[in-house]
Design a protein around this motif. Structure first.
Motif, short mmCIF file in Angstrom:
data_model
loop_
_atom_site.label_atom_id
_atom_site.label_comp_id
_atom_site.label_asym_id
_atom_site.label_seq_id
_atom_site.Cartn_x
_atom_site.Cartn_y
_atom_site.Cartn_z
N ARG A 151 -45.20 64.37 -14.33
CA ARG A 151 -44.94 63.17 -15.15
C ARG A 151 -43.58 62.56 -14.82
N GLN A 154 -43.61 60.22 -11.98
CA GLN A 154 -44.52 59.08 -12.02
C GLN A 154 -43.83 57.84 -12.57
N PHE A 155 -44.48 56.71 -12.36
CA PHE A 155 -43.98 55.45 -12.92
C PHE A 155 -44.73 55.17 -14.22
N HIS A 157 -46.52 52.83 -15.39
CA HIS A 157 -47.88 52.30 -15.40
C HIS A 157 -48.91 53.37 -15.09
N GLU A 158 -48.45 54.53 -14.60
CA GLU A 158 -49.40 55.59 -14.28
C GLU A 158 -49.69 56.48 -15.49
N LEU A 159 -49.02 56.19 -16.62
CA LEU A 159 -49.21 56.98 -17.83
C LEU A 159 -49.91 56.17 -18.91
N SER A 160 -50.64 56.87 -19.77
CA SER A 160 -51.30 56.18 -20.89
C SER A 160 -50.26 55.83 -21.95
N MET A 163 -48.80 58.83 -23.74
CA MET A 163 -47.87 59.58 -22.89
C MET A 163 -46.54 58.86 -22.77
#
Lengths: 553, 320, 298
Positions: A151, A154-155, A157-160, A163
């Motif tokens: 996590r 990640q950026f 936009h890659e998380l809900s 999250m």
């Protein structure tokens, strides 16, 4: 207020004013708030109550147009209103944590999540870069994100959404602040996610001894988590006290109004005083009349393609069948992305199903002639979620309400004029509104105009897609009452769509629960709420805030 | 990823082809009988000999159907043959090409200058908290886009070169001769960049992630440079794609004012003398520059904005 | 049911009381007085417009005839802008040049506005292949800088102020089309447009009553913005010598005419150019105010 030694935050006589071009608006008019160490306090109010302004004033983050005109904000013995910007900066992120409203936009889209969680450590020079990185991963793990190492790289936009809100909480907690101010932290999230996030904030605060000030419009949310509740209206405190006391024995009339209009599971079906034949039955007897509209085994796929041109399909609705009888209300509930809105559009005939069939009075929509289709559209009317975009800003209220009358060529001009005024009467708007533009109306008034327009051609079915979600709770209640009354008067059928189970319960005869494009449960409202069969329905019911509220009443 | 690039390149080629086609029909078909007008011009408006006219028409290929003329011209253009310049009698493309290096030099200087000025200006205007200074800073770019470039050039010439003798007035000699034209060409670019970036920065500074950064203890400067700037630069890059073409157009005016040789001056002369093949080359060249720069810009986007990923999508995890 | 369904009934203006229009006018006047810059810009534009229509009320002199004794005089009380090499009063020439320039600019903006709006409206409302084809054509117009498009068109049509105006107008078609298209797309997906299909209203009436009025704002703002751009383009093209032939007074041409006397008579280039700059600045100021007003209303 007796125990001052334990007092962490003391807001006294706070006044905040906004300067506009030609006037000064007092948003906060002398407010007192106490937060003790380790305590969870909820600040509850509808839009315009000044609750968010107070949160920003405490953080020293008021917009340039706003300023504190009187009062003190004492935090840990220090008056924040006298602090220089530089000194305030040292407090923010370190002693004062902030959880913002909408996690979808509150993270910088071009920085990795780990870097953003670690930022307070770097700003306050509490850790080296490498150290900050490991501590950010730890913090992400602590707020309940699985695989925190991944996590962190990640950026956003890659998380809900859920999250992202956890990552924001991790950032707020990373320096171990004494107070966290959470401004509507879960309003933008689905109800099941909302519950877990709120539970986590509570647990984390309790374990680290951090005090929490939750700002919310939702009395039920406040009721479930807070030790103390402060009820705010028009910039003044209406009532303040221990959460249980406030709920069980509200002293102020406004608190009582809020409690009464807060939709909760305990409140039953909202209906007009005299019972209505089609809506009254507990268990729907087989109606002799054919269903007004029916969808049979409909599936809808949308083509999706990413920027790389990879094409795929997204199944929004997956093999759904349902029927709506004349005069009944079918409630459809589900979280965002469950396909409930697409299903509504299929029923309205605005979306062609990929397979399966939508029918109106027993006939397939696809086979209707132009004249029949016109008649179908007269009988099936939509009411939209956002009353700001569903009314043409350049037409007057009379023009908007009268449009279907002219469009379907009903009556002559004089008759239409009288009918328009009559419709305004029915939705409880004064005749003087006829010449106003939508911009001159409040949200609730606009939704009344939208309802009047839907009623104008005397439809048999009104499809309401989240008709009250954009409105304040007390207004919600009024609009729901109006819908119930109109149903009684005209024998209307409703397809009522909402993400809010409590709202659905109040209006529905039958309820369908949607998840991932399917209807996982469809039964009478009483059955669904009293004895849910599907595990997802139970999860949804458990997530609804306001259990304490229900206990209290 | 590859297919994205290929599709962009294909699109670029289609735009070029369409530009050639549209310009060809505009320049060669619309104006009527070019043989007649050529003959008329040569004979000084006197009587026209019909036999000569027919001969000239055959020579110019005008007796062929329009479509044949077009396909023939397209085929030749693909081989670098855009026809013969009416002014020199030589190859139109070769003649035009002589101006390219000088203009590119000028355009590159102007672009660098315009970018630096514009970005600096916008950062300053956004950072300052005094509303008076901000208003003054915000007002200047409006003036920058409102003054006619040819006039700015002439006024600068008048004072810097004629009155005070600071810089050479005209010609291509040396770096000093580049200064004034580059400034004149850079002013509108700087003004546009400053306007776009200011607006974009202003929006970014109001966005919730800036509030998040401030709530973590970030200073205004850190929020501006560390958070807002990178998220605000995309519109500027898009505008740069447009600006590349506009620089070519700007050189038309600037080179005329400063009598610098380059493609701008060549184009003006070509239009003045109705040298159609050279005009066609100029239009196709400008379109090629535009298309190339925008291709490069497109390839840059994913590096700047993380949300635009081209096919290399990592799976988004649903639920919390 | 009496079948009296007059076609025009219920149009946007029908039920609107006159007092509303008057109220808007009063608000506009009040906001004009609060913003001195905007007021000044409006006055400049009004002056330019009246100079274009009635040049004789601004100057008693003849723009084409000079006096041999008054050659190349610097600005003074008698000749505010000085005189040129033939002894003609420069201010008079600027005033008389206004008509030519304003006419060209008006034609240019009208060509861009009308062509661009129609193309954008068709592309946005009809969609599908119509949209594809029209927007590919617009891509070509965007790929070539406006000035070069204009030059190519002048090459085809020939010299002259009217041809310049047409050329500049066509050069701006693409931006009008793009703005109109994106506005139509935005408005078309508004729930109130969808609601119209449940009010028994056909697509053409929906377009006229719901889509066009709500999409037109930004396009009209662009038109005022293009006004300034068109003044610049028209004057640049006549500066390059593609407009009216020399004796005629025209703004760009006047600037060009002073080039030979730069070392001795600064006013010949500086002052006419200043007039152009101030006019464009005023047009842009008004455009910005309209843009803000539009953004504030929605």
């Amino acid at each position: 207020m007796t125990d001052t030694s334990n007092l962490l935050l003391a807001v006294r006589g706070l006044k905040v004013a906004y300067r506009t071009r030609d006037r000064v608006i007092e948003a906060v008019r002398g407010v007192d708030i106490d937060v003790r160490r380790g305590e969870v306090v909820a600040l509850v109010g509808e839009s315009g109550s000044g609750k968010s302004t107070i949160a920003h004033a405490i953080m020293g983050m008021l917009p340039p147009a706003a300023s504190i005109t009187a009062g003190t904000v004492t935090f840990d013995g220090e008056d924040l209103t006298r602090l220089s910007e530089r000194a305030y900066r040292r407090l923010r992120g370190q002693r004062l944590g902030w959880v913002p409203q909408d996690p979808m936009v509150a993270l910088n889209p071009s920085h990795r999540v780990g870097r953003q969680v670690a930022e307070p450590l770097l700003i306050h020079r509490l850790a080296s870069k490498a150290e900050a990185k490991t501590r950010a991963i730890e913090a992400l793990g602590r707020v309940g994100l699985g695989q925190p190492e991944i996590r962190a790289e990640q950026f956003p936009h890659e998380l809900s959404g859920g999250m992202r809100q956890r990552a924001l909480i991790a950032g707020a907690l990373i320096c171990g602040p004494a107070l966290i101010v959470a401004d509507e932290p879960t309003t933008a999230l689905d109800v099941t996610v909302q519950k877990r996030i709120l539970d986590d904030i509570g647990a984390l605060a309790a374990s680290s001894g951090t005090a929490v000030l939750i700002i919310t419009h939702d009395l039920a949310v406040a009721a479930d988590r807070a030790d103390r509740i402060v009820v705010l209206r028009h910039g003044t405190v209406m009532e303040e006290g221990d959460a249980r006391d406030v709920l069980r024995n509200p002293q102020d009339a406004y608190t009582r109004l809020l409690l009464a209009s807060a939709p909760s599971l305990s409140s039953g079906r909202r209906r007009h005083a005299t019972s209505h034949p089609a809506a009254g039955a507990v268990r729907p007897l087989p109606d002799p009349r054919p269903p007004l509209v029916a969808v049979e085994n409909v599936t809808k796929d949308f083509a999706v393609s990413d920027a790389g041109g990879h094409r795929g399909t997204f199944r929004a609705v997956d093999g759904v069948s349902l029927a709506i009888a004349p005069g009944e209300t079918l409630g459809l509930v589900g979280e965002s992305g469950s396909g409930k809105s697409t299903l509504a559009r299929i029923v309205l005939g605005l979306v062609q199903p990929t397979s399966g069939e939508a029918k109106f009075e027993g006939r397939a929509l696809a086979g209707l002639s132009a004249a029949e289709e016109r008649e179908r559209r007269r009988q099936v009317q939509p009411v939209y979620q956002n009353p700001f975009s569903s009314l043409n800003p350049r037409l007057t209220v009379a023009e908007i309400v009268g449009e279907p009358l002219a469009g379907f060529r009903l009556g002559d001009r004089e008759w239409r004029r009288r009918r328009t005024l009559e419709l305004l009467d029915q939705v409880g708007l004064p005749h003087a509104f006829a010449e106003r533009l939508p911009a001159e109306l409040s949200g609730g008034q606009r939704q009344r105009v939208a309802i009047a327009r839907a009623l104008a051609p005397e439809p048999a079915l009104v499809v309401c897609d989240e008709p009250v979600s954009a409105l304040d709770v007390s207004i919600q209640a009024q609009v729901l009452d109006l819908l119930a009354e109109l149903q009684h008067r005209h024998g209307l059928a409703y397809l009522f769509i909402s993400h809010d189970l409590a709202v659905v319960r109040q209006v529905s005869d039958r309820v369908g629960v949607m998840k991932d494009g399917r209807i996982v449960e469809l039964d009478t409202a009483d059955e669904v709420f009293r004895a849910p069969k599907h595990p997802y329905t139970r999860l949804l019911l458990d997530s609804i805030p306001g259990r304490r509220l229900a206990e209290a009443s | 990823m590859i297919s994205y690039f290929l599709r962009r390149i294909l699109h670029a080629l289609i735009v070029l082809w369409a530009t050639f086609t549209a310009t060809f029909f505009l320049l060669y078909v619309l104006p009527g009988d070019r043989a007649l007008s050529k003959l008329g011009a040569d004979s000084g408006g006197g009587a026209v000999n019909l036999e000569e006219l027919a001969k000239l028409r055959a020579e110019m290929g005008l007796d062929q159907p329009v479509l044949v003329q077009y396909l023939r011209a397209l085929w030749r253009a693909l081989h670098g043959d855009f026809g013969v310049s009416g002014q020199t009698g030589g190859d139109a493309l070769a003649m035009f090409a002589t101006g390219v290096p000088e203009t590119l030099k000028l355009a590159a200087c102007a672009l660098a200058l315009g970018l630096a000025l514009g970005i600096g200006w916008a950062l300053l205007a956004t950072y300052t908290r005094s509303s008076t200074i901000r208003q003054i800073l915000a007002g200047m770019p409006v003036i920058g886009v409102s003054v006619p470039p040819f006039w700015v050039g002439l006024v600068l010439l008048q004072f810097l070169s004629f009155q005070w003798n600071l810089l050479p007035a005209i010609g291509n000699a040396g770096l000093a001769s580049l200064v004034l034209p580059a400034i004149v060409l850079a002013i509108p670019k700087a003004a546009v960049v400053a306007q776009i970036l200011s607006r974009s920065l202003e929006t970014s500074m109001k966005s919730p992630y800036i509030e998040t950064a401030i709530s973590r203890g970030a200073s205004r400067a850190r929020a501006l440079l560390g958070h807002a700037f990178r998220n605000s630069i995309i519109p500027v890059i898009t505008a740069l794609g447009m600006a590349a073409g506009q620089l070519i157009a700007g050189s038309v005016v600037v080179e005329t004012v400063f009598s610098r040789s380059g493609i701008g001056l060549i184009t003006v002369k070509a239009v003045t003398y109705q040298d159609t093949p050279v005009v066609l080359v100029a239009v196709v060249f400008a379109a090629s520059v535009f298309v190339t720069v925008n291709l490069v810009v497109d390839l840059f986007y994913p590096l700047i904005d993380r949300r635009i990923d081209i096919g290399m999508r990592r799976p988004t995890i649903q639920g919390a | 049911m009496t079948m009296t369904y007059p076609r025009g009934e219920g149009s946007a203006a029908a039920g609107r009381p006159v007092s509303r229009a008057l109220g808007e006018l009063r608000i506009a006047t009040a906001s004009l007085l609060r913003q001195p810059g905007l007021l000044l810009a409006s006055i400049v534009l009004a002056t330019v417009l009246s100079a274009a229509l009635f040049p004789q009320i601004f100057t008693p002199l003849n723009p084409l005839r000079g006096s041999g004794a008054a050659r190349l005089l610097a600005p003074s009380a008698a000749h505010w802008f000085g005189t040129d090499q033939l002894g003609r009063d420069l201010l008079t020439r600027v005033v008389y040049g206004t008509g030519e320039s304003v006419k060209a600019v008006a034609v240019a903006v009208m060509v861009g506005l009308v062509l661009g709006s129609v193309i954008g409206l068709l592309a946005g409302y009809v969609g599908r292949w119509v949209d594809d084809i029209l927007m590919r054509v617009m891509d070509v117009l965007l790929a070539v800088p406006t000035l070069l498009i204009s030059l190519a068109i002048i090459n085809a049509l020939g010299f002259g102020t009217f041809n310049i105006a047409i050329a500049v107008g066509i050069g701006s078609v693409a931006s009008f089309a793009r703005v109109m298209r994106s506005e139509v797309l935005k408005v078309r997906q508004m729930p109130y447009v969808e609601a119209a299909s449940f009010a028994g209203i056909g697509p053409l009436r929906t377009l006229i009553r719901h889509v066009l009025p709500n999409a037109a704002g930004p396009v009209l703002v662009l038109a005022t913005l293009e006004l300034g751009m068109a003044i610049l383009s028209v004057s640049a093209l006549s500066f390059l010598g593609f407009g009216a032939p020399p004796p005629a007074p025209e703004w760009g041409l006047l600037v060009a005419g002073g080039r030979d006397y730069m070392a001795t008579a600064w006013w010949l280039t500086t002052l006419p150019g200043l007039v152009i700059a101030i006019t464009v600045l005023s047009a842009n100021r008004v455009a910005r105010a309209l843009d803000r007003r539009h953004a504030a209303t929605f």
